[in-house]
Write a protein that holds these residues in place. Structure first.
Motif, PDB file in Angstrom:
ATOM      1  N   PRO A  77      13.953   0.815 -16.610  1.00  0.00           N
ATOM      2  CA  PRO A  77      14.951  -0.088 -17.173  1.00  0.00           C
ATOM      3  C   PRO A  77      15.659   0.578 -18.346  1.00  0.00           C
ATOM      4  N   THR A  88      21.447  -6.886 -18.255  1.00  0.00           N
ATOM      5  CA  THR A  88      20.848  -5.830 -19.079  1.00  0.00           C
ATOM      6  C   THR A  88      19.971  -6.410 -20.185  1.00  0.00           C
ATOM      7  N   GLN A 101      16.089  -7.186 -16.589  1.00  0.00           N
ATOM      8  CA  GLN A 101      15.831  -5.749 -16.534  1.00  0.00           C
ATOM      9  C   GLN A 101      14.430  -5.454 -16.031  1.00  0.00           C
ATOM     10  N   ASN A 149      16.880  -1.289 -20.887  1.00  0.00           N
ATOM     11  CA  ASN A 149      16.525  -2.091 -22.045  1.00  0.00           C
ATOM     12  C   ASN A 149      15.046  -1.894 -22.362  1.00  0.00           C
ATOM     13  N   HIS A 178      22.326   0.444 -17.172  1.00  0.00           N
ATOM     14  CA  HIS A 178      21.481  -0.503 -16.444  1.00  0.00           C
ATOM     15  C   HIS A 178      20.083   0.057 -16.192  1.00  0.00           C
ATOM     16  N   GLY A 179      19.983   1.109 -15.424  1.00  0.00           N
ATOM     17  CA  GLY A 179      18.686   1.678 -15.073  1.00  0.00           C
ATOM     18  C   GLY A 179      18.883   3.107 -14.616  1.00  0.00           C
TER      19      GLY A 179
END
Length: 403
Positions: free
Chosen positions: A340, A324, A329, A342, A164-165
């Protein structure tokens, strides 16, 4: 990122996880990109093979700021668009610590969780998390490669979630009070008495790793090479350092709003924080700044994981794919204050410098962070001539530290 423990948790940390992990070996390099690094065989939990009809709802466990629905501010709402797009009504519960997330996931009431590295392996080893079929997640192809197949989110090349992050735990300071600006964690350890009664720290056993990292850089004779791999003597040194720090602590924080309030009121002038906390305090007019100290830092790499007992797994997969994807994101990354996962999100942030500021695609910076990882008795630094302390030991030590 972001109580982050019950009898069941202690049993999990001290028995289930350790029995599985310690008996099978672990990687000597927890930052390795090899998914087989943690080297244990998880319980046989089936992996989803196809997406079926949406069940109409999904129960989400999330760090604060990860699943905003507009209730905190109409400007921040990525849950409502998901609901309209999928027909899945999202029921979101915010947790404050990884320990709390693990405990809640064990109730089998939640479908998906944003797990940090100090929770993810516990969920995998206990059988509470299911392996994730990344072929069913369209956004997975755009996740930066250095977050995939890592020791905290995969086993033997099998992903157990969707990254995710990520980010670092930062040193915050009140620029009106703390002068000159700090560059080292020594400001909250060896020099903490300068700000007695105004120092803060994260309230979790995993914070012991911050002391381990500091000692690794400042007392090399202790032989620490991984802050999550501490033998008895090394743990004792970290405990001593944290007990000395305790005399200067104003409060330990777990709830991010608790930290924001202390930063805003001036009850805290220096200590560990997340960027979202500092940004919110600064937004209230407090002269709060942050720094990534010279010793580097611990941090988080969060992974969306599906419960092995999920009753709404189709909606859970839909949520993972949605949250995501580039748009959400970008929104979450800017709101929370993190990089992020992505890479395509970087083209969509309002602040076009956001991804540069958070090193979103910079693997060299990412490799400087010691991501939260569950300590186990088989040393994560590769030592075989000594037994390391496990999470149960750290939990006991944390209780001792706080008095």
């Amino acid at each position: 990122m972001m109580n982050r423990s019950s009898g069941r948790l202690a049993a999990l940390a001290g028995v289930a996880l350790l029995a599985v992990l310690s008996g099978c070996g672990t990687s000597s390099d927890t930052s390795s990109s090899s998914g087989g690094g943690n080297g244990f065989t998880p319980p046989d939990v089936p992996m989803k093979q196809s997406i079926g009809d949406m069940e109409g709802e999904v129960n989400i466990l999330a760090w604060a700021g990860y699943a905003e629905d507009g209730s905190n501010s109409p400007k921040y709402d990525w849950v409502t668009p998901f609901e309209k797009q999928t027909g899945c009504q999202a029921h979101v519960k915010v947790f404050n610590t990884s320990d709390e997330a693990v405990k809640l996931m064990q109730t089998d009431q939640y479908d998906v969780v944003s797990a940090s590295g100090d929770a993810s392996l516990r969920l995998i080893a206990s059988g509470d998390a299911a392996p994730v079929n990344t072929d069913l997640i369209k956004s997975y192809a755009d996740i930066v490669p250095f977050l995939k197949d890592r020791a905290w989110n995969s086993v033997d090349g099998q992903m157990y979630g969707i990254p995710h992050g990520w980010g670092a735990n930062l040193l915050s300071y009140n620029s009106d009070v703390v002068k000159p600006a700090p560059t080292s964690w020594s400001a909250v350890f060896d020099d903490a008495s300068k700000y007695a009664g105004k120092v803060t720290a994260y309230d979790s056993p995993i914070y012991i790793a911050d002391a381990g990292l500091y000692l690794m850089k400042h007392q090399p004779d202790l032989g620490i090479t991984n802050p999550y791999a501490l033998d008895q003597d090394q743990l004792a040194a970290a405990v001593d350092l944290l007990k000395a720090q305790r005399k200067n602590i104003s409060e330990y924080w777990a709830n991010y709003l608790q930290n924001v309030q202390a930063l805003t009121t001036g009850d805290t002038v220096i200590g560990t924080t997340w960027q979202i906390n500092a940004s919110l305090a600064a937004g209230e007019g407090a002269p709060i700044k942050t720094v990534f100290p010279e010793e580097t830092s611990t941090g988080w790499s969060d992974t969306w994981m599906v419960s092995a007992a999920s009753k709404h797994s189709n909606c859970a997969y839909a949520w993972m794919d949605y949250i995501t994807s580039p748009g959400p994101q970008a929104e979450v990354a800017e709101y929370f204050g993190e990089a992020p996962a992505n890479a395509k999100a970087c083209d969509l942030t309002v602040n076009k410098k956001h991804c540069d500021e958070y090193h979103a695609t910079d693997q060299s910076f990412a490799d400087k962070i010691w991501y939260w990882t569950t300590p186990i008795s088989q040393c994560l630094d590769g030592r075989t001539d000594v037994k390391c302390t496990d999470y149960g030991d750290w939990t006991q030590a944390w209780t001792e530290i706080k008095g």
